[in-house]
Design a protein around this motif. Sequence first.
Motif, PDB file in Angstrom:
ATOM      1  N   VAL A   1       6.021  66.356  63.965  1.00 53.90           N
ATOM      2  CA  VAL A   1       5.002  66.456  62.925  1.00 53.90           C
ATOM      3  C   VAL A   1       3.664  65.990  63.492  1.00 53.90           C
ATOM      4  O   VAL A   1       3.623  65.056  64.298  1.00 53.90           O
ATOM      5  CB  VAL A   1       5.393  65.555  61.720  1.00 53.90           C
TER       6      VAL A   1
ATOM      7  N   ARG B   1      10.408  72.379  66.047  1.00 53.84           N
ATOM      8  CA  ARG B   1      11.736  72.038  65.525  1.00 53.84           C
ATOM      9  C   ARG B   1      12.762  72.207  66.638  1.00 53.84           C
ATOM     10  O   ARG B   1      12.642  73.095  67.468  1.00 53.84           O
ATOM     11  CB  ARG B   1      12.118  72.959  64.374  1.00 53.84           C
TER      12      ARG B   1
ATOM     13  N   THR C   1      13.086  65.889  51.981  1.00 49.04           N
ATOM     14  CA  THR C   1      13.152  64.602  52.681  1.00 49.04           C
ATOM     15  C   THR C   1      11.844  63.846  52.517  1.00 49.04           C
ATOM     16  O   THR C   1      11.838  62.666  52.136  1.00 49.04           O
ATOM     17  CB  THR C   1      13.460  64.819  54.176  1.00 49.04           C
ATOM     18  N   LEU C   2      10.728  64.509  52.774  1.00 42.13           N
ATOM     19  CA  LEU C   2       9.417  63.845  52.676  1.00 42.13           C
ATOM     20  C   LEU C   2       9.116  63.435  51.232  1.00 42.13           C
ATOM     21  O   LEU C   2       8.603  62.337  50.982  1.00 42.13           O
ATOM     22  CB  LEU C   2       8.330  64.750  53.232  1.00 42.13           C
TER      23      LEU C   2
ATOM     24  N   GLU D   1      13.112  69.672  54.861  1.00 39.52           N
ATOM     25  CA  GLU D   1      12.034  68.766  55.288  1.00 39.52           C
ATOM     26  C   GLU D   1      11.176  68.341  54.100  1.00 39.52           C
ATOM     27  O   GLU D   1      10.839  67.159  53.958  1.00 39.52           O
ATOM     28  CB  GLU D   1      11.165  69.445  56.354  1.00 39.52           C
ATOM     29  N   ARG D   2      10.814  69.312  53.231  1.00 46.65           N
ATOM     30  CA  ARG D   2      10.000  68.987  52.044  1.00 46.65           C
ATOM     31  C   ARG D   2      10.726  67.997  51.144  1.00 46.65           C
ATOM     32  O   ARG D   2      10.136  67.028  50.651  1.00 46.65           O
ATOM     33  CB  ARG D   2       9.655  70.257  51.259  1.00 46.65           C
TER      34      ARG D   2
ATOM     35  N   PRO E   1       4.475  70.488  60.257  1.00 42.61           N
ATOM     36  CA  PRO E   1       5.401  70.544  61.388  1.00 42.61           C
ATOM     37  C   PRO E   1       4.793  71.353  62.528  1.00 42.61           C
ATOM     38  O   PRO E   1       4.053  72.311  62.291  1.00 42.61           O
ATOM     39  CB  PRO E   1       6.621  71.260  60.801  1.00 42.61           C
TER      40      PRO E   1
ATOM     41  N   SER F   1      16.652  75.494  58.436  1.00 42.28           N
ATOM     42  CA  SER F   1      15.547  76.022  57.641  1.00 42.28           C
ATOM     43  C   SER F   1      16.020  76.711  56.368  1.00 42.28           C
ATOM     44  O   SER F   1      15.234  76.903  55.439  1.00 42.28           O
ATOM     45  CB  SER F   1      14.690  76.979  58.471  1.00 42.28           C
TER      46      SER F   1
ATOM     47  N   PHE G   1       6.643  73.234  56.252  1.00 44.29           N
ATOM     48  CA  PHE G   1       7.874  72.477  56.118  1.00 44.29           C
ATOM     49  C   PHE G   1       8.914  73.333  55.407  1.00 44.29           C
ATOM     50  O   PHE G   1       8.598  74.030  54.442  1.00 44.29           O
ATOM     51  CB  PHE G   1       7.644  71.186  55.322  1.00 44.29           C
TER      52      PHE G   1
ATOM     53  N   ILE H   1      10.550  63.829  61.983  1.00 41.97           N
ATOM     54  CA  ILE H   1      11.641  63.744  61.009  1.00 41.97           C
ATOM     55  C   ILE H   1      12.912  63.963  61.823  1.00 41.97           C
ATOM     56  O   ILE H   1      13.015  64.947  62.554  1.00 41.97           O
ATOM     57  CB  ILE H   1      11.539  64.834  59.925  1.00 41.97           C
TER      58      ILE H   1
ATOM     59  N   LEU I   1      19.012  60.647  57.654  1.00 39.33           N
ATOM     60  CA  LEU I   1      17.616  61.075  57.781  1.00 39.33           C
ATOM     61  C   LEU I   1      16.716  59.873  58.010  1.00 39.33           C
ATOM     62  O   LEU I   1      16.857  58.851  57.346  1.00 39.33           O
ATOM     63  CB  LEU I   1      17.165  61.818  56.525  1.00 39.33           C
TER      64      LEU I   1
ATOM     65  N   THR J   1      12.219  67.392  63.875  1.00 40.60           N
ATOM     66  CA  THR J   1      11.033  68.143  63.495  1.00 40.60           C
ATOM     67  C   THR J   1       9.839  67.300  63.890  1.00 40.60           C
ATOM     68  O   THR J   1       9.608  66.224  63.332  1.00 40.60           O
ATOM     69  CB  THR J   1      10.989  68.433  61.978  1.00 40.60           C
TER      70      THR J   1
END
Length: 166
Positions: free
Chosen positions: A81, A70, A43-44, A40-41, A67, A141, A36, A125, A113, A79
Amino acid sequence: MFPGNYPGNYRVPKPLRGIARSCWLDRCGGGRVLEFNALERATLRDFTTIYGNDEPRLAAQIAAACPVSRLNTSGGFFTEVVVNQAACEKMIMWGPLGDHYVHVAGMEHGLGLMLFFKEGYLSLIEGYSPAAEDTSDIDFSTVAFGPLTEIIVPTAEAVRPATSEK
């Protein structure tokens, strides 16, 4: 959402469902392990903080996720997953989770998001431009971004990224 790009239109091949994450990557990712990225990290992590008390299985799914692809859609990103289903429980989800907002360098209005689920497991995502801004030149990224807010519209209180470098 972008017409024709509904994230539920793809499927993990049936023989691969429920097998170990590393095995899936070895068999389907050509040995290339994706990690990720920072956006992304974040967001999660933030979705786990926001929803974790109400749905503790979300944190377990995120911990067992990686992931696999993308796509910059020119109006945001997808993304895809995969979740190691042997490491966590299925969730009952009736639709996407979220619709939160983050400022992103290079965008006037930032991104909305959301997390999508397929058959009870985290599958996508999505970051989307609520103002239909072109994102084709943004490298998600490495892009600078501000913290996630629980609102979709930008406000004066929301923190913008420190730089506008891509």
